[in-house]
Design an enzyme around this catalytic site. Structure first.
Site, PDB file in Angstrom:
ATOM      1  N   THR A 123       0.863  -1.253   0.078  1.00 22.14           N
ATOM      2  CA  THR A 123       0.212   0.028  -0.146  1.00 22.14           C
ATOM      3  C   THR A 123       0.836   1.146  -0.053  1.00 22.14           C
ATOM      4  OG1 THR A 123      -1.493  -1.146   1.093  1.00 22.14           O
ATOM      5  CG2 THR A 123      -1.948   1.229   1.347  1.00 22.14           C
ATOM      6  N   ARG A 154      -8.010  -9.273   4.176  1.00 18.58           N
ATOM      7  CA  ARG A 154      -8.302  -8.902   5.497  1.00 18.58           C
ATOM      8  C   ARG A 154      -7.474 -10.105   6.303  1.00 18.58           C
ATOM      9  NH1 ARG A 154     -14.365  -9.617   6.148  1.00 18.58           N
ATOM     10  NH2 ARG A 154     -13.830 -11.061   4.494  1.00 18.58           N
ATOM     11  N   GLY A 275      -7.704  -1.167  14.794  1.00 20.59           N
ATOM     12  CA  GLY A 275      -6.429  -1.070  14.847  1.00 20.59           C
ATOM     13  C   GLY A 275      -5.662  -1.827  13.843  1.00 20.59           C
ATOM     14  N   CYS A 278      -3.020  -1.788   9.055  1.00 19.58           N
ATOM     15  CA  CYS A 278      -3.390  -1.185   7.959  1.00 19.58           C
ATOM     16  C   CYS A 278      -4.162   0.260   8.071  1.00 19.58           C
ATOM     17  CB  CYS A 278      -4.413  -1.767   7.256  1.00 19.58           C
ATOM     18  SG  CYS A 278      -3.312  -3.633   6.736  1.00 19.58           S
ATOM     19  N   LYS A 281      -2.501   3.264  10.020  1.00 20.61           N
ATOM     20  CA  LYS A 281      -1.402   4.035   9.290  1.00 20.61           C
ATOM     21  C   LYS A 281      -1.735   4.415   7.826  1.00 20.61           C
ATOM     22  CE  LYS A 281       0.670   0.036   6.754  1.00 20.61           C
ATOM     23  NZ  LYS A 281       0.287   0.491   5.208  1.00 20.61           N
ATOM     24  N   ARG A 345      -0.611  -5.464  16.454  1.00 25.71           N
ATOM     25  CA  ARG A 345       0.038  -4.263  15.921  1.00 25.71           C
ATOM     26  C   ARG A 345      -1.122  -3.334  16.230  1.00 25.71           C
ATOM     27  NH1 ARG A 345       2.025  -4.752   9.928  1.00 25.71           N
ATOM     28  NH2 ARG A 345       0.284  -6.193   9.940  1.00 25.71           N
TER      29      ARG A 345
HETATM   30  C1  UGA Z   1      -8.285  -3.813   6.236  1.00 25.94           C
HETATM   31  C2  UGA Z   1      -9.100  -4.041   5.153  1.00 25.94           C
HETATM   32  O1  UGA Z   1     -10.386  -4.456   5.693  1.00 25.94           O
HETATM   33  C3  UGA Z   1      -8.579  -5.004   3.924  1.00 25.94           C
HETATM   34  O2  UGA Z   1      -9.536  -4.784   2.910  1.00 25.94           O
HETATM   35  C4  UGA Z   1      -7.382  -4.534   3.448  1.00 25.94           C
HETATM   36  O3  UGA Z   1      -6.529  -5.275   2.555  1.00 25.94           O
HETATM   37  C5  UGA Z   1      -6.378  -4.652   4.681  1.00 25.94           C
HETATM   38  O4  UGA Z   1      -6.790  -3.595   5.890  1.00 25.94           O
HETATM   39  C6  UGA Z   1      -4.794  -4.083   4.189  1.00 25.94           C
HETATM   40  O5  UGA Z   1      -4.730  -2.762   3.699  1.00 25.94           O
HETATM   41  O6  UGA Z   1      -4.107  -4.684   3.823  1.00 25.94           O
HETATM   42  P1  UGA Z   1      -7.319  -5.806   8.175  1.00 25.94           P
HETATM   43  O7  UGA Z   1      -6.714  -4.634   8.786  1.00 25.94           O
HETATM   44  O8  UGA Z   1      -6.958  -7.260   8.014  1.00 25.94           O
HETATM   45  O9  UGA Z   1      -8.032  -5.289   6.711  1.00 25.94           O
HETATM   46  O10 UGA Z   1      -8.886  -5.740   9.363  1.00 25.94           O
HETATM   47  P2  UGA Z   1     -10.511  -5.389   9.283  1.00 25.94           P
HETATM   48  O11 UGA Z   1     -11.142  -6.678   9.168  1.00 25.94           O
HETATM   49  O12 UGA Z   1     -10.563  -4.388   8.281  1.00 25.94           O
HETATM   50  O13 UGA Z   1     -10.409  -4.550  10.632  1.00 25.94           O
HETATM   51  C7  UGA Z   1      -9.628  -3.601  10.973  1.00 25.94           C
HETATM   52  C8  UGA Z   1     -10.055  -3.178  12.204  1.00 25.94           C
HETATM   53  O14 UGA Z   1     -11.400  -2.432  12.374  1.00 25.94           O
HETATM   54  C9  UGA Z   1     -10.115  -4.064  13.115  1.00 25.94           C
HETATM   55  O15 UGA Z   1      -9.588  -3.481  14.513  1.00 25.94           O
HETATM   56  C10 UGA Z   1     -11.676  -4.263  13.616  1.00 25.94           C
HETATM   57  O16 UGA Z   1     -11.860  -4.854  14.646  1.00 25.94           O
HETATM   58  C11 UGA Z   1     -12.074  -2.954  13.506  1.00 25.94           C
HETATM   59  N1  UGA Z   1     -13.534  -3.037  13.047  1.00 25.94           N
HETATM   60  C12 UGA Z   1     -13.976  -3.606  11.887  1.00 25.94           C
HETATM   61  C13 UGA Z   1     -14.157  -2.142  13.823  1.00 25.94           C
HETATM   62  O17 UGA Z   1     -14.032  -1.741  14.879  1.00 25.94           O
HETATM   63  N2  UGA Z   1     -15.767  -2.183  13.658  1.00 25.94           N
HETATM   64  C14 UGA Z   1     -16.338  -2.419  12.334  1.00 25.94           C
HETATM   65  O18 UGA Z   1     -17.561  -2.651  12.161  1.00 25.94           O
HETATM   66  C15 UGA Z   1     -15.276  -3.573  11.467  1.00 25.94           C
END
Ligand code: UGA
Length: 449
Positions: A123, A154, A275, A278, A281, A345
């Site tokens: 990214t 994800r 958190g 991704c 940052k 992280r």
């Molecule tokens: C995120 C994106 O969803 C992916 O599409 C992307 O490829 C990835 O970043 C990346 O750039 O590599 P990820 O960080 O693995 O994926 O996790 P998510 O499932 O998106 O969750 C991120 C955070 O948001 C977690 O801490 C989760 O608990 C929180 N979250 C998620 C909430 O607090 N509320 C929600 O409704 C959904």
């Protein structure tokens, strides 16, 4: 003959990418310079927890399609395609540190064969690809095509997301992009065979959309997608604070809001905030790269501020219920930044534990996969428990900070017997409130009660 591929970086993106290409029949070199990670992969293990990945590593090592190495010199000269999947951590000022991205390109450049395609999966801020193209063009005797193909998987569902992506985006020259698309289509063709090895259930009715765009658009699609999802979460958390003051229930509110198909229910779950490696940052990276162009993206600054506020907000909410945090025995369950991963992280659970401890509470923490990863970021004095029972024994309150199934399905009657107090703070809004209150415990969520 099938193409040969190099994947640079065996992280959360590179490792699944390499394994799926190898499982689709491509000879795939996985270049990893960290000796610990490389040794683990050579033994058939990922350095992080991700469902199904170890079985695929093991199988692709057996078939000799996956070749882990620390040598660009061995891998790159044989490669028709190079995927760059290196980390882009942030600098202290919030801007992305692109040193690994440029180093991977520079290092590849030393060994590229006459013709190759370089695919950027890391990214990066919009405009980075153009700078790398300039760098690659320095070798006039070689022809290196460059495209951006951002990753949307994800953590925790990496294999399934990669096999059934919502969309594949490839930015750059269309003729080159078509060739790269061929690799993704080949993974798609092999996916039933691949999942049969690990038993992941395939999502139904899931068409993939393909976008061949300009280089800059592809880069901006990726960063904007993450920023928008972060925005949704911070929006839900802002409304949750209002719900707390008015007696509305944020889950009911977002269920009602989210059924509007223009909005969608996804990523509107209020709680302790986002958190991981991704969203935090990428949001700060977007703000800083926009600033470089003289554009002030205030909406993202606000999203980031709301997110930062959530662990403290939750601690204050508990403090009101408990009168004071000083001397209280508190357990924080969940140190991974979300369920399904060992990645800790920028974990909201860790932030919450540290705030509670700074306020004089005696804090114990537990995570089924991330205890070790969290250790370095936890304040001294916080006890890391090696079992859930140990973490909650004798506590006044328990905070659910990650929705691991074993927390959501807790036997609250047993929990009550183990605790000395009765407060359950559902910082994920994921528990069945009735199960908690029927056990004689007091329930509070975020934006609900
Ligand atoms: C995120 C994106 O969803 C992916 O599409 C992307 O490829 C990835 O970043 C990346 O750039 O590599 P990820 O960080 O693995 O994926 O996790 P998510 O499932 O998106 O969750 C991120 C955070 O948001 C977690 O801490 C989760 O608990 C929180 N979250 C998620 C909430 O607090 N509320 C929600 O409704 C959904």
């Amino acid at each position: 003959m099938a193409a040969t591929i190099s994947v640079i970086g065996a992280g959360y993106v590179g490792l699944p990418t390499a394994v799926l290409l190898a499982e689709s029949g491509y000879k795939t070199y996985l270049i990893e310079i960290d000796a610990g990670r490389l040794n683990a992969i050579r033994k058939g293990r990922s350095f992080f927890y991700e469902e199904g990945i170890d079985a695929l590593i093991e199988h692709s090592l057996q078939t000799e399609k996956l070749i882990p190495t620390d040598s660009y010199e061995v891998a790159i000269p044989k490669s028709d395609f190079i995927f760059s999947c290196v980390g882009t951590p942030d600098n202290p000022d919030g801007s992305p540190n692109l040193s690994f991205v440029f180093a991977a390109a520079e290092e590849s450049l030393k060994y590229v064969p006459k013709k190759t395609i370089f695919i950027q999966k890391s990214t990066v801020p919009v405009g980075t690809g153009q700078k790398i193209v300039q760098l690659l063009n320095r070798k006039r005797n070689k022809h290196i095509d460059y495209v951006s193909s951002p990753e949307f998987l994800r953590e925790g569902t990496a294999i399934s997301d990669s096999l059934w992506p919502d969309r594949i985006v490839i930015g750059g020259n269309k003729r080159v992009a078509e060739k790269v698309l061929g690799l993704y289509k080949s993974i798609e063709k092999n996916r039933d065979k691949i999942v049969s090895r690990i038993g992941i259930v395939s999502p139904t009715g899931h068409p993939t959309n393909y976008f061949l765009t300009s280089l800059n658009s592809a880069e901006l699609i990726k960063i904007s997608s993450n920023a928008f999802l972060a925005l949704k979460i911070s929006f839900a958390n802002s409304i949750a604070k209002l719900a707390d003051h008015t007696g509305a229930d944020i889950t009911e509110v977002m269920d009602g809001v989210g059924t509007d198909r223009r909005i969608s229910r996804a990523f509107l779950n209020a709680g302790r905030g986002y958190g991981g490696g991704c969203f935090p940052k990428d949001v700060s990276g977007l703000i800083s790269s926009a600033n470089e162009f003289g554009v002030d993206i205030q909406i993202m600054t606000a999203a980031s501020d709301v997110n930062e506020s959530m662990p403290g907000y939750i601690a204050r909410k508990a403090q009101t219920k408990l009168s004071s945090l000083t001397g209280k025995r508190l357990a924080v369950l969940g140190l991974a930044f979300k369920a399904g991963t060992s990645d800790a992280r920028r974990s909201p659970g860790i932030k919450l534990a540290n705030i509670l401890s700074r306020n004089g509470a005696k804090v114990s923490v537990y995570d089924p996969k991330a205890n070790h990863e969290a250790e370095a970021d936890l304040r001294s004095g916080i006890t890391i428990s090696n079992s859930l029972d140990k973490a909650i024994r004798g506590t006044d309150a328990i905070f659910i900070a990650t929705d691991w199934p074993e927390f959501i399905e807790l036997d609250f009657k047993k929990v009550k017997d183990l605790m000395r107090g009765s407060l359950i703070v559902d910082a994920m809004n994921a528990l069945n409130e009735n199960a908690v209150t029927h056990a004689g415990l007091q329930y509070t969520g975020i934006g609900r009660y």
